[in-house]
Structure formats: structure tokens, C-alpha cells
Scaffold this active site. Structure first.
Site, short mmCIF file in Angstrom:
data_model
loop_
_atom_site.label_atom_id
_atom_site.label_comp_id
_atom_site.label_asym_id
_atom_site.label_seq_id
_atom_site.Cartn_x
_atom_site.Cartn_y
_atom_site.Cartn_z
N CYS A 135 0.28 -1.22 -0.04
CA CYS A 135 -0.22 -0.06 -0.02
C CYS A 135 1.43 1.38 0.56
CB CYS A 135 -0.84 -0.39 1.13
SG CYS A 135 -2.55 1.13 1.64
N CYS A 139 -1.03 3.81 7.69
CA CYS A 139 -1.08 4.02 8.46
C CYS A 139 -0.09 3.80 9.21
CB CYS A 139 -3.04 3.68 8.21
SG CYS A 139 -4.04 3.59 6.91
N CYS A 142 -1.36 -0.34 10.86
CA CYS A 142 -1.57 -1.46 9.25
C CYS A 142 -0.10 -2.15 9.47
CB CYS A 142 -1.84 -0.44 8.02
SG CYS A 142 -2.79 -1.98 7.14
N GLY A 209 -3.66 -3.32 0.68
CA GLY A 209 -4.00 -1.17 -0.71
C GLY A 209 -5.39 -0.80 -0.35
N GLU A 210 -5.03 0.46 -1.05
CA GLU A 210 -6.00 1.50 -1.10
C GLU A 210 -6.85 0.89 -2.90
OE1 GLU A 210 -7.70 3.41 0.61
OE2 GLU A 210 -8.79 3.66 -1.31
N LEU A 264 -12.49 5.62 9.07
CA LEU A 264 -11.69 6.71 9.92
C LEU A 264 -11.55 7.46 11.16
CD1 LEU A 264 -13.70 9.78 9.95
CD2 LEU A 264 -15.15 9.17 11.54
N ASN A 342 -5.91 -5.07 15.98
CA ASN A 342 -4.78 -6.63 16.04
C ASN A 342 -3.62 -5.86 15.57
OD1 ASN A 342 -7.01 -8.19 15.46
ND2 ASN A 342 -7.68 -7.22 14.16
N CYS A 385 -7.81 -7.94 10.22
CA CYS A 385 -7.75 -6.64 9.74
C CYS A 385 -6.57 -5.91 9.85
CB CYS A 385 -8.98 -5.92 9.47
SG CYS A 385 -10.50 -6.08 9.70
#
Ligand code: SAH
Ligand code: SF4
Length: 412
Positions: A135, A139, A142, A209-210, A264, A342, A385
């Protein structure tokens, strides 16, 4: 793809062909298949008919061998085999969690790796599909965001995940490649195929990925997935999750029309800038306005706000109240999905306590907004996730910071 008027953070290469010089038909539109057949020498009328037949075999029947296409003349099948393939991603590894979640590590023709996850539930089965290798965003909570190498997946590689899942779950109607009668008869058992009782019922674009940084390929893939003469999944059963690529959201609604989920994760600039760095480019107000304007969102089809629960970061009562206030201020038909964080090796955060998550959820529910807590699935095989990453390495904190800086710089 280039995002009009904005800098695309990372340029991506082209995808080499699987099957040597032969063209992989998976991911092409019906029209593109027809054009290929014309190019190869068929006349327009024959090409149209053959394209329709081939499409049906690929997406309705799950066939990967032209020899199994029994309504196409026997003499024509080697001609097709010489020129085309119906590809699948290569499976590098398949794992099953103790809760039944399944994860596949897949390889593209160029060796790039990506993951897909299947999550069975009592009333549905959800396939979590990747849109990119890695990605471009990072974030901070992530795992995928720590991958340096990024390329967009092609439409065929995205649809390929769905086809492969159907293969693995044994969900094609009878008469597929292995058992098709070898005759030139018309396909007469298509009518026996019903979608009832199938395991794969929903798709979420929530893998690696986004998706809105790979708009055209994701759109092409989802159009195929929704096509009535094929996989035929309803747009109501597909959800696209974005970290907030605001300029692409309206197009996603108009041109793809699936359900929208928005990551969000924080309700003020300071925290969201830190944990979802894309916020420095498209802030919370802009993002929520884009949600308010999202075509097709209404009380029957709500926007899902994903909110990862990070201990002492974004999980206070005040945060919950502010989340409610924002949803009401923008009059959003919304529900909130609370995701317990996670963990992954080297992650700089901890998950909020179960009591905190419960309290946070209650505060939102009390304001009349649904805020269920997502049960983590597949954690034992790193399939939950934000745990996906094709090479399991444990970078040092300094390396993580360096990757974050590089990606931030590329974002402009
Ligand atoms: N790139 C898209 C879709 C993939 S991520 C997006 O960000 O929306 C799917 C969801 O998992 C997102 O809401 C993401 O924020 C969340 N997620 C990422 N890492 C996580 C982690 N470690 N724990 C829990 N959720 C995580
Ligand atoms: Fe990318 Fe989504 Fe992970 Fe953020 S949460 S780094 S956008 S995959």
C-alpha cells in the site's frame, strides 16, 4: 493510475503476461474479449457469439480450459488454446485458522505476492480481496502499510482472487472442466445453477492496498463480479473500504455503486494525522463532506465508519461523543464498526481493553447509532484486519519510521 489534479504517490509498473505470449482473458470486458477475437481473425459476428460463450464459461462455470467449452466447436478449441489462457493467481500458501478463516498467499505472474482471506460466518461468507501489492499509504497501525514495494493489481488479478476462492470452495455449478461432457451440445445445465446455499456471498475490498488509488482496475474487476451472466454478485453485497481518498469517492459511488466503508479511526486532526497520514492531505471535514455527498448512501444503505481501537490513543469517552457529534453534524446515514486493534510484529500500538471497547460502543449506541464490535477473525494465521503483509519480517522501529517518512514525502 494518476489521480487527476493530485500527485499519485507511487508510480506502478505494467503487469507481465501469464502464459507466455498468450493473452489472459480474465479481467477483460466482454467487448475486449470480442476485440481480441476479431484481432486474431474472427469475423465480427462470430467474435461476438464466441465472446459471449467464453464469458459465460469463465464467470458462470469457472472453466479454465477451452477444451471444456462444449458449445464451442471442437475444431475451434485448440485455436483458442494457442492464443489465450484463463489464468488463476498461483497459490504460494494456503492456511486455515482455528476459527475457520482461510488465508491464501498468492503470486502474480511477475512473482509479486498478495493475500486474500475468506471469513465464513453462520449466515454469510465474506471474501476479503486485495487491490494492490502493499500500500502506498502507511497508516501507523497497519501491517500492509509497512511494505515498501507497491504495485497496483490488474483487474484480472483482482477478479482472479474471486475465481480462485470459488475454485477452493468448490462453488462452481456442475459441468465444469473436470466433468463436462465432451460433446458439441449446447450448454443445457446452466438452469440447474442456483445461487442459494453458496458459501461466498459477500466481497469486501479490505485486503492489501487502497482501492481508490487503483480506481480503474478495481472498477473493472467489480463490474465483472457484478455482471449478471457470471459471478452475479449484487452491489449490496460488496463493500469498498477507503482510508479517505476524497477526490475519488464520488466517482466510486457513481461508477461502481457498491457500499462504502471509510477508515475514520480518529475524530480530531492531531490524532488522525498521526495514525492515518493521508489525513494531512484530505482532512476530516473534507472526508465527512464527501461521505455526505456519496451517491446512493441512505438509511437503507449506510456508510460504515471503521474505527480501530487503540489503547490511550483514540478510545476515550470524549472521542466517542465527538464521533457521534460529527456523524450528526454531517447528517450521515452511518454505522460504526469498532475493530479491536490486531497486533503484528513491531506494531507501535496496543489494543484497547475489552471494557473500554464495550464502553465506547455503548456510548455510540446510546446516541442511536449502531456501533457493533467486530470479532477478530483469523488472528492465529495473521489473517485479521491490518495483519496482511506478504513477507513476514520484523522491521525495527527505526526502519518503520524510515518507511513512514518515505511514503509521507511521496504523498507530497
Ligand atoms: N486500504 C483500505 C482497505 C484495507 S484495510 C482502508 O484503509 O480502508 C481494511 C480495514 O482494516 C481498514 O479499516 C483498516 O484501517 C483496518 N486495519 C488496518 N490495520 C489494522 C489493525 N492492525 N487492526 C485492526 N484493523 C486494522
Ligand atoms: Fe493502506 Fe488501508 Fe493499511 Fe492504511 S489501513 S496502510 S490505506 S491498507
Amino acid at each position: 493510475m494518476q489521480i487527476p489534479g493530485h500527485i499519485d504517490p507511487v508510480t506502478t509498473g505494467t503487469v507481465p503476461l501469464r502464459g507466455g505470449n498468450r493473452i489472459d482473458l480474465v479481467g477483460l470486458t466482454r467487448d475486449a474479449i470480442r476485440a481480441e477475437l476479431v484481432e486474431a481473425g474472427l469475423d465480427a459476428k462470430a467474435a461476438k457469439l464466441r465472446a459471449k460463450q467464453i464469458w459465460h464459461w469463465i464467470y458462470h462455470r469457472g472453466v479454465t480450459d477451452f477444451e471444456a467449452m462444449t458449445d464451442i466447436a471442437k475444431s475451434m478449441r485448440p485455436w483458442l488454446t494457442d492464443r489465450y489462457i484463463i489464468g488463476r493467481p498461483t497459490v504460494r500458501e494456503a492456511q486455515v485458522s482455528n476459527d475457520g478463516t482461510r488465508k491464501w498467499l498468492l503470486a502474480a505472474a511477475d512473482g509479486q505476492e498478495y493475500e486474500m482471506v475468506f471469513i465464513p460466518d453462520a449466515d454469510r461468507g465474506t471474501l476479503c480481496v486485495s487491490s494492490q501489492v502493499g500500500c502506498t499509504l502507511n497508516c501507523r497501525f497497519c501491517h500492509t502499510g509497512t511494505m515498501r514495494l507497491v504495485r497496483n493489481l490488474a483487474a484480472g488479478e483482482i477478479v482472479g482472487q474471486v475465481l480462485l476462492a470459488r475454485d477452493a470452495l468448490g462453488e462452481w455449478p456442475k459441468g465444469t472442466m473436470a466433468s463436462a461432457p465432451d460433446t458439441d451440445d449446447e450448454d443445457d445445465d446452466a438452469g440447474h445453477y442456483t445461487s442459494d446455499g453458496r458459501m461466498l456471498t459477500n466481497i469486501v475490498m479490505m485486503g492489501m492496498g487502497e482501492p481508490l488509488y487503483n480506481f480503474d482496475e478495481v472498477k473493472g474487476a467489480l463490474k465483472i463480479v457484478m455482471d449478471g451472466d457470471g459471478l452475479a454478485l449484487s452491489k449490496r453485497r460488496i463493500t469498498l473500504s477507503t482510508s479517505g481518498v476524497v477526490p475519488m469517492m464520488a466517482r466510486a459511488g457513481e461508477e461502481i455503486g457498491v457500499n462504502l466503508a471509510v477508515s475514520l479511526h480518529a475524530v480530531n486532526k492531531e490524532i488522525r494525522d498521526e495514525i492515518v497520514p493521508l489525513n494531512r492531505k484530505y482532512g476530516i471535514e473534507e472526508l465527512l463532506q464527501a461521505c455526505a455527498d456519496y451517491p446512493g448512501a441512505n438509511n437503507a444503505r449506510r456508510i460504515t465508519f471503521e474505527y480501530v481501537m487503540l489503547k490511550d490513543k483514540n478510545d476515550s469517552d470524549e472521542d466517542a461523543r465527538e464521533l457521534v457529534r460529527l456523524i450528526k453534524q454531517y447528517k450521515l446515514p452511518a454505522k460504526v464498526n469498532l475493530i479491536p486493534f490486531n497486533p503484528w510484529p513491531g506494531a507501535p500500538y496496543e489494543c484497547s481493553t475489552p471494557e473500554r471497547v464495550r464502553k465506547f460502543s455503548n456510548l455510540i449506541f446510546e446516541a442511536g447509532i449502531s456501533a457493533p464490535i467486530r470479532t477478530p477473525r483469523g488472528r492465529d494465521i495473521m489473517a485479521a484486519c491490518g495483519q496482511l503483509k506478504s513477507a513476514a519480517t520484523k522491521p525495527t522501529r527505526a526502519e518503520l519510521d524510515r518507511i513512514a517518512e518515505e511514503k509521507q514525502a511521496a504523498l507530497g
